[in-house]
Design a protein around this motif. Structure first.
Motif, short mmCIF file in Angstrom:
data_model
loop_
_atom_site.label_atom_id
_atom_site.label_comp_id
_atom_site.label_asym_id
_atom_site.label_seq_id
_atom_site.Cartn_x
_atom_site.Cartn_y
_atom_site.Cartn_z
N PHE A 60 51.10 26.93 36.17
CA PHE A 60 49.66 27.03 36.46
C PHE A 60 49.31 28.51 36.59
O PHE A 60 49.71 29.18 37.54
N LYS A 61 48.54 29.01 35.62
CA LYS A 61 48.19 30.42 35.60
C LYS A 61 47.37 30.82 36.83
O LYS A 61 47.73 31.76 37.54
N SER A 62 46.24 30.18 37.02
CA SER A 62 45.32 30.59 38.08
C SER A 62 45.98 30.61 39.44
O SER A 62 45.76 31.52 40.24
N GLU A 63 46.82 29.61 39.70
CA GLU A 63 47.52 29.53 40.98
C GLU A 63 48.78 30.40 41.02
O GLU A 63 49.40 30.56 42.08
N SER A 64 49.19 30.94 39.87
CA SER A 64 50.42 31.74 39.75
C SER A 64 51.61 30.98 40.32
O SER A 64 52.38 31.49 41.14
N GLU A 65 51.77 29.74 39.84
CA GLU A 65 52.86 28.89 40.33
C GLU A 65 53.60 28.22 39.17
O GLU A 65 52.99 27.86 38.15
N LEU A 66 54.90 28.07 39.35
CA LEU A 66 55.74 27.33 38.42
C LEU A 66 56.45 26.23 39.21
O LEU A 66 57.08 26.51 40.23
N GLU A 67 56.32 24.99 38.74
CA GLU A 67 56.93 23.85 39.42
C GLU A 67 58.14 23.35 38.64
O GLU A 67 58.12 23.28 37.41
N ILE A 68 59.18 22.98 39.37
CA ILE A 68 60.32 22.27 38.79
C ILE A 68 60.28 20.84 39.29
O ILE A 68 60.18 20.59 40.49
N TRP A 69 60.34 19.89 38.35
CA TRP A 69 60.41 18.47 38.66
C TRP A 69 61.76 17.95 38.15
O TRP A 69 62.26 18.39 37.11
N LYS A 70 62.35 17.03 38.91
CA LYS A 70 63.66 16.47 38.55
C LYS A 70 63.55 14.95 38.45
O LYS A 70 62.83 14.32 39.21
N SER A 71 64.27 14.39 37.50
CA SER A 71 64.24 12.94 37.36
C SER A 71 65.23 12.28 38.31
O SER A 71 66.25 12.87 38.67
N LYS A 72 64.91 11.05 38.69
CA LYS A 72 65.79 10.26 39.54
C LYS A 72 66.27 9.04 38.76
O LYS A 72 66.02 8.91 37.56
N ASP A 73 66.93 8.13 39.47
CA ASP A 73 67.55 6.98 38.80
C ASP A 73 66.55 6.09 38.08
O ASP A 73 66.91 5.38 37.14
#
Length: 341
Positions: A60-73
């Protein structure tokens, strides 16, 4: 004679130091081979995730954030961690031409060959710009990365420590069997309020197209199926007869795939509360640190490891009993004799 002995002693000391140093090299690992920190491994375990499970990245550019999401079972993705973007160049809107210093927006795939362990910006991975959508719209450029060194000329730049953790998470997911991971790069969190705020922007139509993929992931926590035809993204479509779409041609006949909503309790567990940011309002959406080579922000609460070393409250010392108390305790402890005994 004494001088010769002194020189021999110095040489011996140097040799010993060199041997010790060389022995220590066996303990050294370059950044791209480092394991995850104990704290990160603890957070993964706390959230019911593994290092080898697939990942998904949202920017997200405006928020200057990078999120990592991980999959589960269950195959769905859950929020693992949000990282600050140290610097990105340009303004809100996609990258159009080589040299425009714009950071791209859109849907990209990153596979093992795009990982760069020997980047001149510490560590990096190539987003894969231009993708089929970009090429169909005549957009040009190359070597657009997520990298370290906190300096951007068209890339998403992180601090070295942050990009190291992101790189290792991506490396482990690819080593665990994920063929490629999806990167979703957005101008801002595509809420109704933000879309209304930017409705007069020249890129609003493009952002409406991106929002289809954004909404799909928000609802299902599954990576949207992304195709390109008629020079736009087509989200979650199944083409009749297995037709292959042409990015610059009309879209073949297709049916929209149903979006399976994630279970309510899962959505609550994985929900991410956006933090209030001012980057969108000032400095053309750029993080303030990019203007001075520094990173600013309010003090952050300390992050604690998932591991504990003992009880939070220390045990209260037990007082030493007096002689009188010992006598009473001894009497109370004596067995009572009954008729049956």
């Amino acid at each position: 004679m004494l001088r010769l002995g002194w020189i021999n002693a110095v040489i011996a000391a140097c040799v010993l130091t060199s041997v010790i140093a060389l022995g220590g090299c066996g303990q050294f690992s370059p950044p791209y081979l480092k394991p995850l920190s104990a704290q990160t491994q603890g957070l993964l375990a706390q959230k019911g995730m593994t290092a080898e499970s697939p990942i998904l990245v949202r920017i997200f550019k405006s928020e200057s954030e990078l999120e990592i999401w991980k999959s589960k079972d269950d195959g769905r993705f859950y929020h693992f961690k949000t990282y600050p973007i140290c610097d990105w160049s340009g303004t809100l809107g996609p990258k159009v031409n080589q040299g425009d210093r714009q950071t791209p927006e859109g849907f990209y795939l990153v596979s093992a060959p795009q990982m760069n362990p020997k980047s001149k910006y510490y560590l990096s991975f190539n987003l894969g710009f231009p993708n089929a959508y970009d090429r169909s719209n005549g957009r040009t450029g190359a070597d657009i990365m997520v990298h370290g060194d906190c300096k951007s000329a068209g890339c998403y730049a992180m601090t070295d420590g942050v990009v190291e953790e992101i790189y290792i998470l991506a490396r482990e997911a690819l080593a665990g069997g994920q063929q490629s991971f999806q990167v979703q790069a957005f101008p801002f969190r595509m809420t109704k309020a933000n879309m209304e705020k930017h409705k007069d922007d020249k890129w609003f139509g493009f952002w409406q197209n991106l929002k289809e993929g954004y909404d799909s992931f928000e609802i299902s926590h599954l990576p949207p199926k992304v195709d390109v035809c008629d020079k736009h993204y087509l989200i979650n479509a199944a083409f009749v007869g297995g037709a292959t779409p042409n990015p610059v041609g009309a879209c073949p006949a297709y049916q929209k795939l149903p979006v399976q909503r994630a279970p309510r309790e899962r959505l609550q567990e994985a929900s991410v509360k956006p933090q209030a940011r001012t980057a969108d309002a000032g400095f053309l959406g750029r993080p303030l640190g990019s203007w001075f080579g520094l990173t600013f922000g309010p003090p952050k609460a300390p992050v604690y490891s998932a591991f504990t070393l003992g009880p939070a409250t220390p045990a209260t010392p037990v007082p030493t009993p007096t002689k009188a108390v010992k006598t009473k305790q001894k009497a109370a402890a004596a067995p009572t004799v009954t008729a049956q005994q």
